[in-house]
Structures are given as C-alpha cells and as structure tokens.
Design an enzyme around this catalytic site. Structure first.
Site, PDB file in Angstrom:
ATOM      1  N   LEU A  28       0.868  -1.167   0.000  1.00  0.00           N
ATOM      2  CA  LEU A  28       0.000   0.000   0.000  1.00  0.00           C
ATOM      3  C   LEU A  28       0.910   1.223   0.000  1.00  0.00           C
ATOM      4  O   LEU A  28       1.940   1.233   0.686  1.00  0.00           O
ATOM      5  CB  LEU A  28      -0.902   0.027   1.237  1.00  0.00           C
ATOM      6  CG  LEU A  28      -1.992  -1.048   1.333  1.00  0.00           C
ATOM      7  CD1 LEU A  28      -2.772  -0.896   2.647  1.00  0.00           C
ATOM      8  CD2 LEU A  28      -2.940  -0.970   0.156  1.00  0.00           C
ATOM      9  N   ASP A  29       0.539   2.246  -0.763  1.00  0.00           N
ATOM     10  CA  ASP A  29       1.341   3.466  -0.792  1.00  0.00           C
ATOM     11  C   ASP A  29       1.505   4.015   0.617  1.00  0.00           C
ATOM     12  O   ASP A  29       0.699   3.754   1.519  1.00  0.00           O
ATOM     13  CB  ASP A  29       0.687   4.526  -1.678  1.00  0.00           C
ATOM     14  CG  ASP A  29       0.623   4.101  -3.141  1.00  0.00           C
ATOM     15  OD1 ASP A  29       1.411   3.209  -3.522  1.00  0.00           O
ATOM     16  OD2 ASP A  29      -0.202   4.652  -3.877  1.00  0.00           O
ATOM     17  N   ARG A  30       2.518   4.827   0.796  1.00  0.00           N
ATOM     18  CA  ARG A  30       2.822   5.371   2.119  1.00  0.00           C
ATOM     19  C   ARG A  30       1.627   6.100   2.736  1.00  0.00           C
ATOM     20  O   ARG A  30       1.357   5.978   3.925  1.00  0.00           O
ATOM     21  CB  ARG A  30       4.025   6.322   2.013  1.00  0.00           C
ATOM     22  CG  ARG A  30       4.500   6.869   3.353  1.00  0.00           C
ATOM     23  CD  ARG A  30       5.668   7.820   3.156  1.00  0.00           C
ATOM     24  NE  ARG A  30       6.036   8.467   4.396  1.00  0.00           N
ATOM     25  CZ  ARG A  30       6.883   9.484   4.485  1.00  0.00           C
ATOM     26  NH1 ARG A  30       7.450   9.961   3.386  1.00  0.00           N
ATOM     27  NH2 ARG A  30       7.168  10.022   5.642  1.00  0.00           N
TER      28      ARG A  30
END
Length: 242
Positions: free
Chosen positions: A102-104
C-alpha cells in the site's frame, strides 16, 4: 526437524540465542533436558518445553493490519517507519512480510504473513483476487467514468484490467465524491493514476478488502490482530491458503 529450528520457528529467539538457551538447560524434550540444537524432534508428537512452558509448533502466522498513513509497506527502511515496526516480537521473529504493498499515504487492510506460497497466490493475476478500495475524490466521477473503468483504463505505460467503479456519495456543491474501486492488479499508484486519467484526484485512499478478507472495522489505525479461524477457512476455500 532439528530442535534449534523448531525453537526459532516458535519465536523463542534467533538461532544464536537459541543455542545459548540450550546451553543453559532451559529446554526439555519429553521431560528430558536437551542441550544440542542438532537433536531431531517430531514437532507433531514430542512434548517440547522452554522454561517449563510447553511450546506449540506454528510454521506460518497471519496478521491483519489496519495500516496507517505515513508507514511504508516494507520490512525495513532506513528513513521511514515500516509496517513491521507496528507488529509484535513474535511476528518479527517469524519474519513476516506484507502481502502486496500500500502506498505510504494509503490506509487500510494489509495482510502480513511468513507464508510465501500464500503471498504468491494472493498476488497472482491467475487467482483473480479482487481488492476493494474506498477513495475520497476531488471532482465528480460520472457514469462515463464507470464505463471507462469497466473497459480498462489506458495509462501511458500499460492498460489496466477491467475494474469496477461504484459511486457511493456525491456532493455537487463541493465537487467531491466517495467511491469504491475494485481492481485485480496492484501496480504502483494504480488507483490514483486511474482516477487521474479521468481528470480527478484521489484525496484519501483506504483498502477495504483483499480476496475473502475484509478490514475489521474494530481495528484502529495502526492496530493489528491474528486472523481468525473463519478467516483462515475463507482463505482455504478461496484456494490460496497452501
């Protein structure tokens, strides 16, 4: 299997730490003190204890994490806090890792395990594992956008597989909307790029489901728990729990 490998798998410590514990005569196999890590044990039949506590063999572990923003989906990073930093010592000793990324700044469901075969199956395009995201959008998604998602969004470097866009709420005055987006891929910034290709912007993104797993709404951001028996059975029924 070797006793030292069994003890490491139980989360007692690293192989070096286990070696020292054995020398201290803290481990028993069927009521006999054993000091050699090379001793062969039957993990399903022998009674193995450490400091008087009987150990149960657990090869694989499975955690559901409600990933918060600002944490990266990795096991180590010199600059940022990782999802592994949020888990307990057992998870770290079991060498768990995130299944997918998952993106930051993306929050929500993240499966953590040390089962490499399961991770491969969950991420394989052949398994058709749907992932549902909830996105707060700056801009109004339209029925034309729904059709474009179903046809497969064309980006500069690849064409996305057909996806489902469901408009949950829409505020024409604020020009914002809440949508659910279902995809089977998980390429870098994919959801954000798909939305951007339609002239809108993802403001907040949260993953709700991955295959048969649904984010536990009782889990606070940054909190985690072991998967339940029902969830493990759901993975098995989905033919990904190997």
């Amino acid at each position: 299997m070797r006793l030292d490998k069994f003890l490491v798998a139980c989360g007692i410590g690293s192989r070096t730490e286990v070696k020292l514990l054995l020398k201290k005569k803290t481990v028993r196999v069927n009521d006999s003190i054993v000091t050699s890590g090379k001793t062969q044990v039957d993990e399903t039949a022998d009674t193995i204890s450490y400091q008087g506590q009987v150990l149960g063999y657990e090869q694989f572990v499975y955690y559901m994490l409600n990933k918060p923003s600002g944490v990266i989906s990795a096991t180590e990073d010199k600059a940022h806090k990782t999802v592994l930093d949020l888990l307990d010592d057992t998870a770290k000793k079991k060498q768990v890792f995130p299944v997918g990324r998952l993106d930051r700044d993306t929050t929500g469901l993240l499966l953590m395990t040390n089962n490499g075969a399961l991770a491969h199956a969950m991420l394989s395009p052949k398994k058709h594992v749907d992932k549902v995201y909830e996105a707060q959008i700056a801009g109004l998604m339209t029925p034309e956008d729904v059709e474009a998602f179903e046809a497969g969004i064309v980006l500069e470097d690849f064409t996305c597989q057909p996806a489902k866009l469901a408009i949950i709420t829409s505020d024409s005055k604020k020009e914002t909307c809440l949508v659910h987006i279902t995809i089977r891929e998980g390429k870098f910034h994919q959801v954000k790029r798909m939305v951007a290709s339609r002239g809108k912007t993802v403001v907040q993104l949260k993953r709700l489901t991955m295959g048969p797993l649904k984010l536990d709404d009782k889990l606070a951001l940054g909190a985690y728990r072991r998967l339940t028996e029902k969830e493990l059975e759901a993975l098995a029924a989905f033919d990904v729990l190997l």
